[in-house]
Design an enzyme around this catalytic site. Structure first.
Site, PDB file in Angstrom:
ATOM      1  N   THR A   1      17.733  -5.847  11.030  1.00  0.00           N
ATOM      2  CA  THR A   1      18.378  -6.063   9.731  1.00  0.00           C
ATOM      3  C   THR A   1      18.563  -4.705   9.057  1.00  0.00           C
ATOM      4  O   THR A   1      17.731  -3.813   9.215  1.00  0.00           O
ATOM      5  CB  THR A   1      17.501  -6.995   8.873  1.00  0.00           C
TER       6      THR A   1
ATOM      7  N   LYS B   1      -3.731  -3.282  12.990  1.00  0.00           N
ATOM      8  CA  LYS B   1      -4.590  -3.847  11.932  1.00  0.00           C
ATOM      9  C   LYS B   1      -3.767  -4.530  10.859  1.00  0.00           C
ATOM     10  O   LYS B   1      -4.138  -5.599  10.367  1.00  0.00           O
ATOM     11  CB  LYS B   1      -5.409  -2.728  11.265  1.00  0.00           C
TER      12      LYS B   1
ATOM     13  N   GLY C   1      -6.304 -16.655   5.323  1.00  0.00           N
ATOM     14  CA  GLY C   1      -7.513 -17.074   4.597  1.00  0.00           C
ATOM     15  C   GLY C   1      -7.164 -17.392   3.139  1.00  0.00           C
ATOM     16  O   GLY C   1      -7.624 -18.389   2.575  1.00  0.00           O
TER      17      GLY C   1
ATOM     18  N   ARG D   1      15.479   4.497  12.140  1.00  0.00           N
ATOM     19  CA  ARG D   1      16.168   3.333  12.694  1.00  0.00           C
ATOM     20  C   ARG D   1      17.646   3.669  12.877  1.00  0.00           C
ATOM     21  O   ARG D   1      18.191   4.539  12.201  1.00  0.00           O
ATOM     22  CB  ARG D   1      15.982   2.109  11.787  1.00  0.00           C
TER      23      ARG D   1
ATOM     24  N   TYR E   1       3.028  -2.649  17.699  1.00  0.00           N
ATOM     25  CA  TYR E   1       3.891  -3.481  16.846  1.00  0.00           C
ATOM     26  C   TYR E   1       4.122  -4.842  17.494  1.00  0.00           C
ATOM     27  O   TYR E   1       3.861  -5.893  16.899  1.00  0.00           O
ATOM     28  CB  TYR E   1       5.216  -2.754  16.625  1.00  0.00           C
TER      29      TYR E   1
ATOM     30  N   ASN F   1       0.834  -1.211   0.000  1.00  0.00           N
ATOM     31  CA  ASN F   1       0.000   0.000   0.000  1.00  0.00           C
ATOM     32  C   ASN F   1       0.874   1.269   0.000  1.00  0.00           C
ATOM     33  O   ASN F   1       0.354   2.368   0.156  1.00  0.00           O
ATOM     34  CB  ASN F   1      -0.975   0.009   1.187  1.00  0.00           C
TER      35      ASN F   1
HETATM   36  P1  NAD Z   1       9.417  -1.488   5.589  1.00  0.00           P
HETATM   37  O1  NAD Z   1       8.604  -0.470   6.325  1.00  0.00           O
HETATM   38  O2  NAD Z   1      10.472  -1.013   4.641  1.00  0.00           O
HETATM   39  O3  NAD Z   1       8.471  -2.479   4.791  1.00  0.00           O
HETATM   40  C1  NAD Z   1       7.134  -2.738   5.117  1.00  0.00           C
HETATM   41  C2  NAD Z   1       6.320  -2.682   3.821  1.00  0.00           C
HETATM   42  O4  NAD Z   1       4.967  -3.017   4.107  1.00  0.00           O
HETATM   43  C3  NAD Z   1       6.311  -1.287   3.195  1.00  0.00           C
HETATM   44  O5  NAD Z   1       6.557  -1.387   1.815  1.00  0.00           O
HETATM   45  C4  NAD Z   1       4.903  -0.780   3.490  1.00  0.00           C
HETATM   46  O6  NAD Z   1       4.453   0.166   2.547  1.00  0.00           O
HETATM   47  C5  NAD Z   1       4.118  -2.073   3.475  1.00  0.00           C
HETATM   48  N1  NAD Z   1       2.874  -2.037   4.262  1.00  0.00           N
HETATM   49  C6  NAD Z   1       2.693  -1.567   5.523  1.00  0.00           C
HETATM   50  N2  NAD Z   1       1.426  -1.730   5.908  1.00  0.00           N
HETATM   51  C7  NAD Z   1       0.792  -2.328   4.857  1.00  0.00           C
HETATM   52  C8  NAD Z   1      -0.549  -2.748   4.639  1.00  0.00           C
HETATM   53  N3  NAD Z   1      -1.495  -2.605   5.581  1.00  0.00           N
HETATM   54  N4  NAD Z   1      -0.864  -3.299   3.436  1.00  0.00           N
HETATM   55  C9  NAD Z   1       0.082  -3.459   2.466  1.00  0.00           C
HETATM   56  N5  NAD Z   1       1.365  -3.072   2.619  1.00  0.00           N
HETATM   57  C10 NAD Z   1       1.706  -2.519   3.810  1.00  0.00           C
HETATM   58  O7  NAD Z   1      10.062  -2.437   6.683  1.00  0.00           O
HETATM   59  P2  NAD Z   1      11.037  -3.703   6.535  1.00  0.00           P
HETATM   60  O8  NAD Z   1      12.191  -3.458   7.400  1.00  0.00           O
HETATM   61  O9  NAD Z   1      11.236  -4.051   5.117  1.00  0.00           O
HETATM   62  O10 NAD Z   1      10.153  -4.817   7.245  1.00  0.00           O
HETATM   63  C11 NAD Z   1       9.453  -5.815   6.505  1.00  0.00           C
HETATM   64  C12 NAD Z   1       8.835  -6.811   7.466  1.00  0.00           C
HETATM   65  O11 NAD Z   1       9.857  -7.456   8.230  1.00  0.00           O
HETATM   66  C13 NAD Z   1       7.872  -6.174   8.470  1.00  0.00           C
HETATM   67  O12 NAD Z   1       6.771  -7.047   8.663  1.00  0.00           O
HETATM   68  C14 NAD Z   1       8.699  -6.091   9.727  1.00  0.00           C
HETATM   69  O13 NAD Z   1       7.892  -6.146  10.869  1.00  0.00           O
HETATM   70  C15 NAD Z   1       9.596  -7.304   9.609  1.00  0.00           C
HETATM   71  N6  NAD Z   1      10.840  -7.126  10.379  1.00  0.00           N
HETATM   72  C16 NAD Z   1      11.827  -6.280   9.940  1.00  0.00           C
HETATM   73  C17 NAD Z   1      12.965  -6.103  10.713  1.00  0.00           C
HETATM   74  C18 NAD Z   1      14.098  -5.206  10.282  1.00  0.00           C
HETATM   75  O14 NAD Z   1      15.035  -5.038  11.049  1.00  0.00           O
HETATM   76  N7  NAD Z   1      14.098  -4.635   9.099  1.00  0.00           N
HETATM   77  C19 NAD Z   1      13.084  -6.767  11.934  1.00  0.00           C
HETATM   78  C20 NAD Z   1      12.043  -7.595  12.355  1.00  0.00           C
HETATM   79  C21 NAD Z   1      10.923  -7.773  11.562  1.00  0.00           C
HETATM   80  N1  UDP Z   2      -9.631 -14.082   2.398  1.00  0.00           N
HETATM   81  C1  UDP Z   2      -8.948 -13.369   1.425  1.00  0.00           C
HETATM   82  N2  UDP Z   2      -8.620 -14.025   0.274  1.00  0.00           N
HETATM   83  C2  UDP Z   2      -8.929 -15.326   0.042  1.00  0.00           C
HETATM   84  C3  UDP Z   2      -9.609 -16.034   1.056  1.00  0.00           C
HETATM   85  C4  UDP Z   2      -9.950 -15.390   2.229  1.00  0.00           C
HETATM   86  O1  UDP Z   2      -8.652 -12.203   1.577  1.00  0.00           O
HETATM   87  O2  UDP Z   2      -8.573 -15.826  -1.026  1.00  0.00           O
HETATM   88  C5  UDP Z   2      -9.996 -13.407   3.642  1.00  0.00           C
HETATM   89  C6  UDP Z   2     -11.490 -13.469   3.868  1.00  0.00           C
HETATM   90  O3  UDP Z   2     -12.026 -12.215   3.549  1.00  0.00           O
HETATM   91  C7  UDP Z   2     -11.642 -13.771   5.321  1.00  0.00           C
HETATM   92  C8  UDP Z   2     -10.254 -14.046   5.835  1.00  0.00           C
HETATM   93  O4  UDP Z   2      -9.410 -14.113   4.694  1.00  0.00           O
HETATM   94  O5  UDP Z   2     -12.127 -12.653   6.034  1.00  0.00           O
HETATM   95  C9  UDP Z   2     -10.156 -15.307   6.612  1.00  0.00           C
HETATM   96  O6  UDP Z   2     -10.561 -16.377   5.793  1.00  0.00           O
HETATM   97  P1  UDP Z   2     -11.140 -17.706   6.411  1.00  0.00           P
HETATM   98  O7  UDP Z   2     -11.482 -18.610   5.278  1.00  0.00           O
HETATM   99  O8  UDP Z   2     -10.238 -18.246   7.420  1.00  0.00           O
HETATM  100  O9  UDP Z   2     -12.375 -17.236   7.223  1.00  0.00           O
HETATM  101  P2  UDP Z   2     -13.876 -16.893   6.838  1.00  0.00           P
HETATM  102  O10 UDP Z   2     -13.931 -16.597   5.365  1.00  0.00           O
HETATM  103  O11 UDP Z   2     -14.602 -18.119   7.204  1.00  0.00           O
HETATM  104  O12 UDP Z   2     -14.175 -15.712   7.693  1.00  0.00           O
HETATM  105  N1  UDP Z   3      18.770   4.614  18.620  1.00  0.00           N
HETATM  106  C1  UDP Z   3      19.651   5.650  18.870  1.00  0.00           C
HETATM  107  N2  UDP Z   3      19.640   6.728  18.044  1.00  0.00           N
HETATM  108  C2  UDP Z   3      18.839   6.814  16.956  1.00  0.00           C
HETATM  109  C3  UDP Z   3      17.944   5.739  16.680  1.00  0.00           C
HETATM  110  C4  UDP Z   3      17.933   4.651  17.548  1.00  0.00           C
HETATM  111  O1  UDP Z   3      20.426   5.612  19.850  1.00  0.00           O
HETATM  112  O2  UDP Z   3      18.903   7.827  16.245  1.00  0.00           O
HETATM  113  C5  UDP Z   3      18.778   3.432  19.511  1.00  0.00           C
HETATM  114  C6  UDP Z   3      17.396   3.036  20.031  1.00  0.00           C
HETATM  115  O3  UDP Z   3      17.101   3.736  21.226  1.00  0.00           O
HETATM  116  C7  UDP Z   3      17.579   1.548  20.262  1.00  0.00           C
HETATM  117  C8  UDP Z   3      18.555   1.124  19.165  1.00  0.00           C
HETATM  118  O4  UDP Z   3      19.214   2.322  18.747  1.00  0.00           O
HETATM  119  O5  UDP Z   3      18.175   1.307  21.506  1.00  0.00           O
HETATM  120  C9  UDP Z   3      17.891   0.461  17.967  1.00  0.00           C
HETATM  121  O6  UDP Z   3      16.837   1.300  17.550  1.00  0.00           O
HETATM  122  P1  UDP Z   3      15.943   1.003  16.247  1.00  0.00           P
HETATM  123  O7  UDP Z   3      14.855   2.003  16.251  1.00  0.00           O
HETATM  124  O8  UDP Z   3      16.816   0.910  15.045  1.00  0.00           O
HETATM  125  O9  UDP Z   3      15.372  -0.471  16.459  1.00  0.00           O
HETATM  126  P2  UDP Z   3      14.713  -1.267  17.681  1.00  0.00           P
HETATM  127  O10 UDP Z   3      14.727  -0.446  18.933  1.00  0.00           O
HETATM  128  O11 UDP Z   3      13.345  -1.565  17.213  1.00  0.00           O
HETATM  129  O12 UDP Z   3      15.600  -2.448  17.800  1.00  0.00           O
END
Ligand code: NAD
Ligand code: UDP
Ligand code: UDP
Length: 323
Positions: free
Chosen positions: A180, A96, A107, A191, A150, A39
């Protein structure tokens, strides 16, 4: 869509983000057809612009909190803002994205019988009192603090994954990703790695939160992507959760000093207050990943930082401005 026995159609949600775009590159390089769904909340078309002309690649603008019907064999579910300033900007949307997003993608996996991998996080361990963190640890998370949208969103997503596995026999894989970094991190995402590198390159003060003694373990992006792809390829009975991260542990002050040295910056370190609920220490126990995936990180922090600095240097030289 014609289906051939060896045809793999992969869906990457959050595919235009930092990790998602590297995953799309890797999958396209492996000759796999990719639907990248995003998105563009924190991701951008620029991250995948070089893939747009490839017939194996399709970009779809969609929010995972709404249902979507696609025909796929594998789903990597990465859609969720990941940096604290981005996920705290609209915390309700963050929960969400994790929870409604997981339900919709599960699903979809249930209907198509696709394998589905969840990008979970070390944040499920919260501010841990077990060190290093193994998958058996249940975590220490404040459910009502500013990071909860989160952390708890991701915890609930894990719950949903395991309930769809037990109740509906969906083939799940859960990766707990530790910090990462690498090229295509958003320069303004707050970050620590991106902040320090941008600040150093612009000779601005390095913003050190707290006394800088808190620790993190930093994994270079190509290592992490290799771990995700290997996890997806495991036999059906391997569900995880599996920690993926680099066990090298550094204080945030050490990171600041490394970045200053590697960039040759004139920046000085400025101390700022520690944000609420900031975990004191974090380091993955990766024994399970070593055993199950025959995987461990290869890129050392200095080398990964050099590559990331080169990327940010080019971005800033091309006129990117903060603010
Ligand atoms: P990012 O913010 O660059 O990527 C997240 C992507 O998801 C973005 O492109 C954003 O536009 C999209 N997005 C957000 N909400 C959305 C929604 N409701 N519908 C569709 N797209 C949506 O962050 P990232 O570092 O690339 O992280 C990717 C995934 O890996 C995330 O789920 C994050 O929680 C997980 N993760 C990342 C790290 C890290 O250090 N980078 C660590 C732990 C977990
Ligand atoms: N769903 C979707 N794409 C699919 C199948 C399901 O987005 O191809 C969504 C659907 O809207 C539903 C959710 O996934 O709300 C969970 O699906 P599930 O079959 O588990 O539950 P149900 O449809 O019975 O609520
Ligand atoms: N941090 C910092 N200065 C910055 C950004 C982050 O000292 O400008 C610290 C933050 O307080 C945390 C660590 O660096 O202790 C990692 O922060 P980040 O937001 O990258 O990731 P997370 O806390 O989710 O691991």
């Amino acid at each position: 869509m014609l289906r051939f026995p060896d045809y793999v159609q992969v869906l990457v949600t959050g595919g235009a983000g930092f990790l998602g775009s590297h995953l799309c590159d890797r999958l396209i390089g492996d000759g796999v057809a990719v639907i990248c769904l995003d998105n563009f909340y924190t991701g951008t078309r620029r991250n995948v612009a070089h893939l747009l002309d490839n017939p194996m690649f399709e970009l779809v603008r969609h929010d995972v909190t709404f249902p979507i019907y696609l025909e796929v064999n594998q789903i990597y579910n990465l859609a969720c803002a990941a940096s604290p300033i981005h996920y705290q900007f609209d915390p309700v949307q963050t929960t969400k994205s994790s929870v409604h997003g997981a339900i919709n993608m599960l699903g979809l996996a249930k209907r198509t019988r696709a394998r589905i991998l969840q990008a979970s996080t070390s944040e499920v361990y919260g501010d841990p009192d077990m060190h290093p963190q193994a998958e058996s640890y249940w975590g220490r998370v404040n459910p009502i603090g500013p990071r909860a949208c989160y952390d708890e969103g991701k915890r609930c997503a894990e719950t949903l994954f395991f309930d769809y596995y037990r109740q509906h026999h969906v083939l799940i894989k859960v990766a707990r990703i530790f910090n990462t970094y690498g090229p295509r991190m958003h320069p303004n995402d707050g970050r620590v790695v991106s902040n320090f590198i941008r600040q150093a390159l612009e000779n601005e003060p390095i913003t050190l939160f707290g006394d800088g003694s808190q620790t993190r373990s930093f994994c270079y992006v190509t290592d992490l992507i290799e771990g995700l792809v290997r996890l997806m390829a495991t036999p059906d009975e391997v569900t995880g959760p599996v920690n993926l991260g680099n066990p090298g542990e550094f204080t945030v002050r050490e990171l600041a000093e490394k970045v200053i040295a590697l960039t040759g910056s004139r920046s000085r370190i400025e101390s700022l207050p520690l944000p609420a609920d900031d975990p004191r220490q974090r380091k993955p126990d990766i024994d399970l990943a070593r055993k199950t995936l025959d995987w461990e990180p290869k890129v050392a922090l200095d080398e990964g930082l050099r590559r990331t600095i080169e990327y940010f240097d080019r971005l800033l030289a091309a006129g990117w401005k903060s603010g």
